[in-house]
Design a protein around this motif. Structure first.
Motif, short mmCIF file in Angstrom:
data_model
loop_
_atom_site.label_atom_id
_atom_site.label_comp_id
_atom_site.label_asym_id
_atom_site.label_seq_id
_atom_site.Cartn_x
_atom_site.Cartn_y
_atom_site.Cartn_z
N LEU A 262 -2.59 6.93 -9.79
CA LEU A 262 -1.35 7.12 -9.03
C LEU A 262 -0.37 5.98 -9.32
O LEU A 262 -0.76 4.80 -9.29
CB LEU A 262 -1.67 7.16 -7.52
CG LEU A 262 -0.47 7.20 -6.55
CD1 LEU A 262 0.31 8.51 -6.68
CD2 LEU A 262 -0.94 7.02 -5.10
N HIS A 263 0.87 6.36 -9.60
CA HIS A 263 1.97 5.38 -9.73
C HIS A 263 1.66 4.23 -10.70
O HIS A 263 1.90 3.06 -10.39
CB HIS A 263 2.34 4.83 -8.35
CG HIS A 263 2.91 5.86 -7.41
ND1 HIS A 263 3.57 7.00 -7.83
CD2 HIS A 263 2.93 5.92 -6.04
CE1 HIS A 263 3.95 7.70 -6.79
NE2 HIS A 263 3.57 7.08 -5.69
N LEU B 201 -4.12 16.56 -4.83
CA LEU B 201 -2.65 16.54 -5.02
C LEU B 201 -2.22 16.59 -6.49
O LEU B 201 -1.12 16.13 -6.85
CB LEU B 201 -2.00 15.35 -4.29
CG LEU B 201 -2.22 15.31 -2.77
CD1 LEU B 201 -1.52 14.12 -2.13
CD2 LEU B 201 -1.76 16.61 -2.11
N HIS C 14 10.73 4.22 -5.42
CA HIS C 14 9.91 4.69 -4.30
C HIS C 14 10.44 4.22 -2.94
O HIS C 14 9.67 3.86 -2.05
CB HIS C 14 8.46 4.22 -4.50
CG HIS C 14 7.45 5.13 -3.89
ND1 HIS C 14 7.26 5.23 -2.52
CD2 HIS C 14 6.58 6.00 -4.44
CE1 HIS C 14 6.30 6.09 -2.29
NE2 HIS C 14 5.87 6.58 -3.44
N TYR D 27 8.28 13.66 -0.27
CA TYR D 27 7.10 13.16 0.42
C TYR D 27 7.52 12.80 1.84
O TYR D 27 8.43 11.98 2.03
CB TYR D 27 6.56 11.95 -0.35
CG TYR D 27 5.51 11.14 0.36
CD1 TYR D 27 4.36 11.75 0.89
CD2 TYR D 27 5.63 9.77 0.51
CE1 TYR D 27 3.40 11.01 1.55
CE2 TYR D 27 4.67 9.01 1.16
CZ TYR D 27 3.56 9.64 1.68
OH TYR D 27 2.61 8.90 2.34
N GLU E 57 11.62 11.25 -4.67
CA GLU E 57 11.36 10.52 -5.91
C GLU E 57 11.66 11.43 -7.09
O GLU E 57 10.96 12.40 -7.32
CB GLU E 57 9.88 10.10 -5.98
CG GLU E 57 9.41 9.29 -4.80
CD GLU E 57 7.90 9.44 -4.61
OE1 GLU E 57 7.15 9.33 -5.59
OE2 GLU E 57 7.49 9.70 -3.47
N PRO F 284 0.78 -1.23 0.00
CA PRO F 284 0.00 0.00 0.00
C PRO F 284 0.81 1.29 0.00
O PRO F 284 0.33 2.32 -0.45
CB PRO F 284 -0.84 -0.11 1.27
CG PRO F 284 -0.18 -1.14 2.12
CD PRO F 284 0.49 -2.08 1.17
N TYR F 285 2.05 1.23 0.48
CA TYR F 285 2.86 2.47 0.50
C TYR F 285 3.87 2.51 -0.64
O TYR F 285 4.69 3.40 -0.71
CB TYR F 285 3.60 2.61 1.84
CG TYR F 285 2.75 2.31 3.05
CD1 TYR F 285 1.76 3.19 3.44
CD2 TYR F 285 2.94 1.13 3.77
CE1 TYR F 285 0.97 2.90 4.54
CE2 TYR F 285 2.16 0.84 4.88
CZ TYR F 285 1.17 1.72 5.25
OH TYR F 285 0.38 1.44 6.33
N TYR F 286 3.89 1.48 -1.47
CA TYR F 286 4.86 1.37 -2.57
C TYR F 286 6.29 1.32 -2.02
O TYR F 286 7.23 1.80 -2.64
CB TYR F 286 4.71 2.54 -3.57
CG TYR F 286 3.34 2.64 -4.19
CD1 TYR F 286 3.09 2.09 -5.45
CD2 TYR F 286 2.29 3.27 -3.54
CE1 TYR F 286 1.83 2.17 -6.02
CE2 TYR F 286 1.02 3.35 -4.10
CZ TYR F 286 0.80 2.81 -5.34
OH TYR F 286 -0.44 2.89 -5.91
C1 BGC Z 1 2.94 10.29 -3.23
C2 BGC Z 1 2.01 10.23 -2.05
C3 BGC Z 1 1.48 8.85 -1.95
C4 BGC Z 1 2.61 7.89 -1.84
C5 BGC Z 1 2.11 6.49 -1.81
C6 BGC Z 1 4.02 9.31 -3.04
O1 BGC Z 1 4.82 9.29 -4.18
O2 BGC Z 1 3.46 11.56 -3.41
O3 BGC Z 1 0.96 11.14 -2.19
O4 BGC Z 1 0.61 8.70 -0.90
O5 BGC Z 1 3.48 8.03 -2.91
O6 BGC Z 1 2.92 5.72 -1.07
#
Ligand code: BGC
Length: 385
Positions: A139-140, A246, A214, A323, A349, A102-104
């Motif tokens: 995202l990502h 964001l 990441h 971050y 990053e 979940p947090y990469y």
């Molecule tokens: C983002 C965060 C995000 C996180 C996820 C970061 O690169 O800027 O907003 O929650 O990745 O782990």
């Protein structure tokens, strides 16, 4: 039976590189200053075996990488007394990387690091809907982005320093992105305690690409401590303000006189709780800084006074997402006990700007057939006494 066949696979793998040496139940490859160990790491829910590759340099610094997500699961760096400790956040259980991460944590991010507004963009007159995995945005690279993929890993035989070559081919349409994209990432651990990351990609159709790494760092080596005491300097006179989800508003704002001014080194925690609309939106720092200069250059430096550890970041990218770990929420155990609480890790990053495919004034992230995407980032560790 299972164990025997697993060992046979490992031995065959090592023999391909012309060297078979057994050490502490791990297989070690040596040659041309190369020092890479390969071992089993875990098994995914689907039954796929994940391997771990450990790069070791002449000082004993170690970087551990798995072929799932190209994830860095551990990276050691010396403190002022010469003690090497793990300084990247990670899970204690392999399944937590395999079941969503979940947090990469530590992952290679693609096809597009950071957010794309409303999970869509238009390229050469065609609109593409990509995976919407972060409120209205993507995202990502989407839910099943590169952080969830198996990467083919081999060692680079004639490299000066231990080097892993990771390759992944993303099919046309994966997560909604156009073009078959072939990506290669090199992880090199040099003898001056630098991890160099070189990215390359090619496509067979016009597409967008923005790859990044990441890893979350905590230079104290104790993952229960917050990172607000780390002193950070970023070579950037401007940053990109964001909206509630964001996404950059498009404004390129001077950092001068604001909590976003890291041109002179200051503790991350110094202004993080200031009454500032942008800090409120990010729940802390979660923004892209517009880096000064071009080409491969030093863009940021982090110093942890207690341990004396220093990390310097170099990149040829135009931006860096700083971050401050604001979404870490104590749900998982850390590698040094306790939980991964709020702001116990930070990311730097390196990348192109978020939402570039929808913002014409930002440097382009388009990649066309015949072109080569090429970028490099270095995380270099040292000490200040
Ligand atoms: C983002 C965060 C995000 C996180 C996820 C970061 O690169 O800027 O907003 O929650 O990745 O782990």
């Amino acid at each position: 039976m299972k164990k025997i066949s697993y060992n046979l696979i490992i031995i065959a793998f090592l023999c391909i590189f012309g060297c078979c040496k057994k050490e502490n139940n791990n297989q070690t490859q040596k040659g041309n200053m190369e020092n890479i160990q390969v071992s089993g790491y875990g098994v995914t829910a689907k039954g796929d075996t994940v391997k771990k590759y450990t790069l070791i340099n002449k000082n004993g610094m170690k970087v551990e990488v798995i072929n799932f997500g190209g994830i860095i699961t551990s990276l050691t760096a010396p403190d002022k007394n010469g003690k090497y400790e793990d300084v990247v956040l990670g899970f204690t259980k392999p399944e937590d990387y395999f079941n969503g991460n979940p947090y990469y944590f530590g992952a290679l991010i693609g096809r597009y690091g950071n957010r794309i507004a409303n999970a869509k963009f238009t390229l050469e007159g065609k609109t593409y809907d990509i995976d919407k995995n972060d409120g209205p945005n993507s995202l990502h690279g989407g839910k099943d982005g590169f952080h969830t993929k198996f990467w083919h890993i081999e060692s680079v035989k004639d490299a000066e320093f231990p080097t892993l070559k990771l390759t992944y081919t993303s099919e046309d349409g994966e997560e909604g992105y156009p073009g078959k994209l072939t990506t290669t990432v090199l992880y090199t651990l040099t003898d001056d305690n630098a991890l160099e990351i070189s990215y390359e990609a090619t496509t067979d159709k016009a597409t967008v690409v923005n790859l990044t790494q990441h890893s979350y760092f905590n230079l104290s080596g104790n993952f229960t401590k917050t990172i607000t005491d780390h002193e950070l300097q970023i070579n950037a006179d401007q940053f990109l303000p964001v909206n509630e989800t964001l996404i950059p508003t498009g404004e390129q704002k001077a950092v001068k006189g604001s909590p976003f001014d890291f041109t002179v080194s200051k503790p991350i925690g110094k202004d993080i709780n200031a009454a500032d609309d942008q800090l409120k939106k990010g729940k802390g720092y979660d923004h892209n800084w517009i880096l000064n200069g071009t080409g491969l250059r030093s863009i940021a430096k982090v110093y942890h006074p207690e341990s004396g550890r220093v990390m310097e970041v170099f990149t040829d990218e135009p931006g860096v997402q700083f971050y401050s770990g604001n979404f870490l929420d104590g749900k998982f155990e850390t590698k040094t006990g306790g939980k991964n609480e709020f702001r116990t890790g930070f990311c730097l990053e390196t990348q192109h700007f978020p939402d570039s495919p929808n913002q014409a004034s930002f440097p382009s992230t388009e990649l066309k057939p015949g072109q080569k995407y090429q970028t490099k980032t270095i995380y270099k560790f040292s000490v200040k006494k």
